[in-house]
Write a protein that holds these residues in place. Sequence first.
Motif, PDB file in Angstrom:
ATOM      1  N   THR A   1      -2.460   4.671   5.264  1.00 32.51           N
ATOM      2  CA  THR A   1      -3.451   3.738   5.589  1.00 32.51           C
ATOM      3  C   THR A   1      -2.415   2.490   5.676  1.00 32.51           C
ATOM      4  O   THR A   1      -2.833   1.465   6.424  1.00 32.51           O
ATOM      5  CB  THR A   1      -3.381   3.791   4.211  1.00 32.51           C
ATOM      6  OG1 THR A   1      -3.889   4.899   3.923  1.00 32.51           O
ATOM      7  CG2 THR A   1      -4.390   2.401   3.758  1.00 32.51           C
TER       8      THR A   1
ATOM      9  N   LEU B   1       0.110   2.170  -7.834  1.00 32.39           N
ATOM     10  CA  LEU B   1       1.709   2.111  -6.830  1.00 32.39           C
ATOM     11  C   LEU B   1       2.225   2.365  -7.864  1.00 32.39           C
ATOM     12  O   LEU B   1       1.970   2.508  -8.942  1.00 32.39           O
ATOM     13  CB  LEU B   1       1.413   1.041  -6.512  1.00 32.39           C
ATOM     14  CG  LEU B   1       0.909  -0.287  -5.264  1.00 32.39           C
ATOM     15  CD1 LEU B   1       1.119  -1.817  -5.407  1.00 32.39           C
ATOM     16  CD2 LEU B   1       1.113  -0.226  -4.236  1.00 32.39           C
TER      17      LEU B   1
ATOM     18  N   ASP C   1      -2.832  -3.110  -3.331  1.00 37.23           N
ATOM     19  CA  ASP C   1      -3.344  -2.024  -4.210  1.00 37.23           C
ATOM     20  C   ASP C   1      -3.242  -2.127  -4.662  1.00 37.23           C
ATOM     21  O   ASP C   1      -2.808  -2.742  -5.295  1.00 37.23           O
ATOM     22  CB  ASP C   1      -3.199  -0.621  -3.027  1.00 37.23           C
ATOM     23  CG  ASP C   1      -3.626   0.882  -3.460  1.00 37.23           C
ATOM     24  OD1 ASP C   1      -4.181   0.987  -4.215  1.00 37.23           O
ATOM     25  OD2 ASP C   1      -3.269   1.906  -2.905  1.00 37.23           O
TER      26      ASP C   1
ATOM     27  N   GLU D   1       0.813  -0.854   0.094  1.00 41.97           N
ATOM     28  CA  GLU D   1      -0.074   0.013  -0.522  1.00 41.97           C
ATOM     29  C   GLU D   1       0.791   1.481  -0.567  1.00 41.97           C
ATOM     30  O   GLU D   1       1.952   1.094   0.813  1.00 41.97           O
ATOM     31  CB  GLU D   1      -0.796   0.142   0.932  1.00 41.97           C
ATOM     32  CG  GLU D   1      -1.252   1.294   1.593  1.00 41.97           C
ATOM     33  CD  GLU D   1      -3.006   1.595   0.859  1.00 41.97           C
ATOM     34  OE1 GLU D   1      -3.393   0.831   0.096  1.00 41.97           O
ATOM     35  OE2 GLU D   1      -2.625   2.806   0.087  1.00 41.97           O
ATOM     36  N   ASP D   2       0.338   1.689  -0.913  1.00 45.14           N
ATOM     37  CA  ASP D   2       1.424   3.140  -1.405  1.00 45.14           C
ATOM     38  C   ASP D   2       1.438   4.076  -0.567  1.00 45.14           C
ATOM     39  O   ASP D   2       2.568   5.119   0.357  1.00 45.14           O
ATOM     40  CB  ASP D   2       1.585   3.854  -2.554  1.00 45.14           C
ATOM     41  CG  ASP D   2       1.000   4.405  -2.609  1.00 45.14           C
ATOM     42  OD1 ASP D   2      -0.396   4.227  -2.685  1.00 45.14           O
ATOM     43  OD2 ASP D   2       0.295   5.446  -3.280  1.00 45.14           O
ATOM     44  N   ASP D   3       0.038   4.225   0.607  1.00 44.44           N
ATOM     45  CA  ASP D   3      -0.449   5.737   1.543  1.00 44.44           C
ATOM     46  C   ASP D   3       0.091   5.023   2.987  1.00 44.44           C
ATOM     47  O   ASP D   3      -0.246   3.936   2.756  1.00 44.44           O
ATOM     48  CB  ASP D   3      -1.587   5.314   1.361  1.00 44.44           C
ATOM     49  CG  ASP D   3      -1.705   6.950   2.237  1.00 44.44           C
ATOM     50  OD1 ASP D   3      -2.599   8.205   1.684  1.00 44.44           O
ATOM     51  OD2 ASP D   3      -1.952   6.946   3.415  1.00 44.44           O
TER      52      ASP D   3
END
Lengths: 155, 381
Positions: free
Chosen positions: A43, A88, A85, A38-40
């Motif tokens: 999150t 990305l 996700d 997950e890049d955030d």
Amino acid sequence: MKNSKSGSRRATCEKNSLIVEFRDNGPASDSAKVLIVEDDVDTLGFFKMLFTSAGHTVWGACTTGENALSLCESAETLPDVALLDYRLPGIDGIETAEKLLALDPFMEIVFCSADDSARKFAEAIGVRRFKKKPVENANLLRNVDQAYKDKLRNS
Amino acid sequence: MSADDSTFKVLDSILANSQFALTIADLNGILTVFNEAAEELTLYSKEEVLGTPVTRFYCNEQECFDLWKKMRRCGRVEEYETMLVRKDGSLVPISLFVAEIHDQNGQVVGSIGLSVDQSEKKKLASELERERARVSFYNDVLRHDIRNAVQTISGYLQMLTEGKRVETDRKAIEVCLRQIRRIRDLIENVGLLEKIEAQGENISRPLELKAMLQDVIDLVRDAYTDREVDFEVSLPICGRVLVYGCPLLQDALFNLVDNAVAHNSRNKPWVKVSLAVDETVCTDKPEQATITHRITVEDNGPGVTPENRNEIFDRFVKLRLGGSGLGLSVAKAVAERCGGRIWVEDRIEGEIDRGSRFVLELYTESVERKELRPRPGANSS
């Protein structure tokens, strides 16, 4: 692709290591080894906490597909479930999933993306668990639990 | 007046007043009729083209022959879209209707062509397409990023309400606040980009840079009361520093400074904002000079890799890079609107991980030192 020789061999290794784990830890079958991509970072941090508090083991947490793959390529045992996700930096979630499945065809994939248009790409590579963000905690945990059960049944 | 004369008068009137470019050619493709609308469309005069082949209006002769064959098969061809070659060599998109002309015995004696200029329609269609793409892009960004932020906010809040300890509750609340701030900035930046794109006219006015930069730093400082950020400011000692520019410059500068903190995960982010004014005098015209206002924002963050240095300013690439905010796209659009430029470099050359330096330069030409004029080309959309 999913039945490539290297994939089968790795899957077998994974199977053995799971058996060892069962012997060592008794009935630990409700605790999955989860890889999160997950890049955030916020999150990612939240998912880590959610799965840990539900009793799962966060096997790895990465912000890119490339990092996740290199982590898996150098690992002795692979995660049971990968939560991916779609959007990305670098390779996207679908490509990451394809490459993870090439490493271990029995790995279960759960997509969790804000981009619903990726659902059809997930289905095209045989991944049926696709959760659109925002998803309720209970729903996400249920999906990961179910994916882990499938993993145990299939491998 | 005979019946024939009266018919000819009616036909002449139709030809002269027709909105369609009307041409008639004989069986050999030689033009025999060419009305005023055709003159206007092709830029040729009647005298220049009558008696010459109709093929001159096509990009290649083969297309003309193929069209002729198609017309002979069906009697007519409707709404044939092609490019017409004008006298000056330019091409114009047209929609063409061609039909056979028969004599009293039903024998084909030639063809009639009616053309309509499609350039306006094509232009509108492409503008509409661009507009659709723009709306769809902003929609996509808003939906995607808001869903992402809501995931984290609602997830943490659910855990907190269920009584589960979340690391420290304070940290969870901080993350939620950060995500809410992100949504707010996103909505703000989408609004700004729309505003910049919509404002085609000259929107420049004098702006005072020193006060503006001080305001921006205060705004960013207020946004990060939960973090210890070390701000350093270096402004010229002299009085006011005036530039002509787009009033959204303040938002652009806010985004640059905010970016330096938001993407810096160090325990103590350090941001240095500087303003320098340089004057370059023309050697041949000593009374003329170009004044460069150089605003730099330096940080000790993770740096920007060389391959991403252009892409981070491009909102269409931004999603592919996995980032979300449109802040740098806003900064670039504003800089360009002011006739300036923006770029990013290593704070210490060759050492990416020592941080970045974002540079925004604005240019003003002055005839006399006291007079300020926007540089030619500035403010054009």
